[in-house]
Write an enzyme that holds these catalytic residues in place. Structure first.
Site, short mmCIF file in Angstrom:
data_model
loop_
_atom_site.label_atom_id
_atom_site.label_comp_id
_atom_site.label_asym_id
_atom_site.label_seq_id
_atom_site.Cartn_x
_atom_site.Cartn_y
_atom_site.Cartn_z
N GLN A 14 33.90 47.10 40.77
CA GLN A 14 35.09 46.89 41.57
C GLN A 14 36.07 45.78 40.74
O GLN A 14 35.36 44.73 40.34
CB GLN A 14 34.70 46.54 43.03
CG GLN A 14 35.80 46.22 43.91
CD GLN A 14 35.33 45.95 45.41
OE1 GLN A 14 35.21 46.95 45.99
NE2 GLN A 14 34.86 44.97 45.74
N ASP A 51 55.61 53.06 56.09
CA ASP A 51 55.93 53.37 54.60
C ASP A 51 55.92 54.52 54.27
O ASP A 51 56.10 55.43 55.15
CB ASP A 51 54.79 52.57 53.82
CG ASP A 51 55.13 51.93 52.55
OD1 ASP A 51 55.63 52.60 51.54
OD2 ASP A 51 55.17 50.70 52.52
N HIS A 61 53.79 54.49 47.12
CA HIS A 61 54.22 53.18 47.54
C HIS A 61 53.25 52.84 48.76
O HIS A 61 52.72 51.64 48.45
CB HIS A 61 55.73 53.09 47.96
CG HIS A 61 56.25 52.04 48.16
ND1 HIS A 61 56.10 51.31 49.53
CD2 HIS A 61 56.69 50.84 47.42
CE1 HIS A 61 56.72 49.98 49.18
NE2 HIS A 61 57.27 49.91 48.22
N ASN A 86 64.07 42.57 47.12
CA ASN A 86 64.06 42.34 45.72
C ASN A 86 65.48 42.21 45.14
O ASN A 86 65.71 42.80 43.99
CB ASN A 86 63.28 43.72 45.20
CG ASN A 86 61.97 43.79 45.45
OD1 ASN A 86 61.35 43.02 45.63
ND2 ASN A 86 61.55 45.13 45.57
N ALA A 94 63.27 41.94 57.79
CA ALA A 94 62.68 40.59 57.27
C ALA A 94 63.36 39.53 57.86
O ALA A 94 62.97 38.66 58.32
CB ALA A 94 62.32 40.63 55.98
N SER A 117 57.37 44.15 48.12
CA SER A 117 56.41 45.09 48.78
C SER A 117 55.21 44.90 48.70
O SER A 117 54.44 45.27 49.42
CB SER A 117 56.76 46.47 48.42
OG SER A 117 58.24 47.28 48.76
CA LIG Z 1 36.72 49.04 46.46
CA LIG Z 2 62.58 36.40 59.68
#
Ligand SMILES: [Ca+2]
Ligand SMILES: [Ca+2]
Length: 377
Positions: free
Chosen positions: A98, A128, A164, A255, A270, A322
């Site tokens: 991993q 999402d 995404h 962004n 946000a 993101s």
């Molecule tokens: Ca893993």
């Molecule tokens: Ca805020």
């Protein structure tokens, strides 16, 4: 006669599996090697070096190679023989294992995991494009979901050809196993709330429905790695509602930053007071030039070259606020597990108070989120 011999050999080998470091009748220490021959008679050659049949562990069919236990003298002798192509130690091979993406220890996610805080028991809604629930490194943690779409292509929240949402989910809670990556909170429960279509777009109504679903289904944390440059009174009211109901609401700042880091571009949701706006930094704690700036920036997290899960049991590195937002969602899950008595407002205050100051507040907010420091506060 031959068949009997083979059967006897097999029984002996099964009963006494060969151990590296064992010794032969002469007391020499034996180690396992792989020997490749290029001459006609491997057996004759081995006999000439005094190698007993019992020292041979495996004889391969498709290449003239044997796995054989040899004394150092035997190995050296074979290596110098013209009918021997190669003598290699039979080295141990491990699963590739991993990879720990750089952002996980950067937010003290690893240290908090080592202290026992894996996000277990916390429910994180990923609003999402969906989550590929069959992903090898996510399936154990995806516990439910909902799609706000009714068309056949987008009705399944566990289908995410866009990728995404699957990437965001992996940063929160990719499983701690021997493959892929690991999330900040590798035992948190993930909920796939598909408010963005396979094309990556959605609507205020869809996000509102996703927030409502999260409230009704007992989510603890909402991650919204999405946003719009224009606000909506209705979206703000739904965000406030979730916050008032005790959920922690985390979102990507956006962004739309510039190189100077001096514009005012934090997106919605946000920018609302009830939502934590997360900015993106790189491995050197520099603000990503794309990371939106402005007075609404609240906290920072890794958002450059972030390795996480993608559809098809794949992994890839993405950039964006993101990718920063789910680091904060994962940290929140760890800290809430450690301090289950905290309200969402107290948890939020704790994350802000223990963040590492990185510079101007309109670029970094309170700075880099830190899990263990918040837990130990
Ligand atoms: Ca893993
Ligand atoms: Ca805020």
């Amino acid at each position: 006669m031959k068949k009997l011999f083979v059967v006897w050999m097999t029984l002996v080998l099964m009963a006494v599996p060969f151990q590296a470091g064992a010794s032969n009748g002469s007391g020499d220490t034996l180690e396992e090697y792989l020997v490749q021959f290029n001459g006609p008679s491997a057996h004759g050659l081995m006999q000439a070096f005094g190698i007993d049949e019992a020292q041979v562990k495996t004889e391969f069919d498709h290449l003239p190679v044997v796995n054989v236990a040899l004394s150092e003298a035997q190995a050296r002798g074979l290596a110098n023989h013209p009918h021997v192509e190669a003598v290699e130690e039979n080295a141990e091979v491990h699963a590739l294992g991993q990879t720990v993406p750089w952002g996980i220890p950067h937010v003290q996610g690893t240290a908090a995991q080592d202290a026992g805080f894996t996000g277990a028991g916390l429910k994180v809604a990923i609003l999402d494009t969906g989550i590929e629930a069959s992903h090898e490194d996510l399936s154990a943690n995806v516990k439910g979901g909902h799609s706000v779409f009714t068309d056949s292509a987008n009705i399944d929240p566990f289908y995410d050809p866009n990728g995404h949402g699957t990437h965001v989910a992996g940063t929160v809670a990719a499983v701690d196993n021997d493959l892929g990556v690991i999330g900040v909170a590798p035992e948190a429960d993930l909920y796939a709330v598909k408010v963005l279509s396979n094309a990556g777009s959605g609507s205020i109504a869809g996000i509102a429905e996703g927030i409502e679903w999260s409230i009704d289904n007992g989510m603890d944390i909402i991650n919204m790695s999405l946003g719009a440059s224009q606000g909506s009174s209705i979206l703000e009211q739904f965000s406030n509602l979730a916050y008032d109901e005790g959920l922690l609401v985390v979102a990507a700042a956006g962004n739309s930053g510039n190189r100077g880091g001096n514009n005012n571009t934090v997106g919605y949701p946000a920018a609302y007071d009830s939502v934590i706006a997360v900015a993106a930094v790189d491995q050197n704690n520099n603000r990503a030039t794309f990371s939106s700036t402005g007075p609404a920036v609240e906290i920072s997290a890794p958002g450059v070259n972030v390795l996480s899960t993608t559809p098809g049991n794949n992994y890839a590195s993405y950039n964006g606020t993101s990718m920063a937002s789910p680091h904060v969602a994962g940290v929140a899950a760890q800290v809430w597990q450690a301090n289950p008595g905290l309200s969402n407002t107290e948890l939020r205050q704790l994350l802000n108070d223990t963040a590492v100051n990185l510079g101007p507040a309109h670029q970094y907010g309170h700075g880099l989120v830190q899990s263990l420091d918040a837990i130990n506060q």
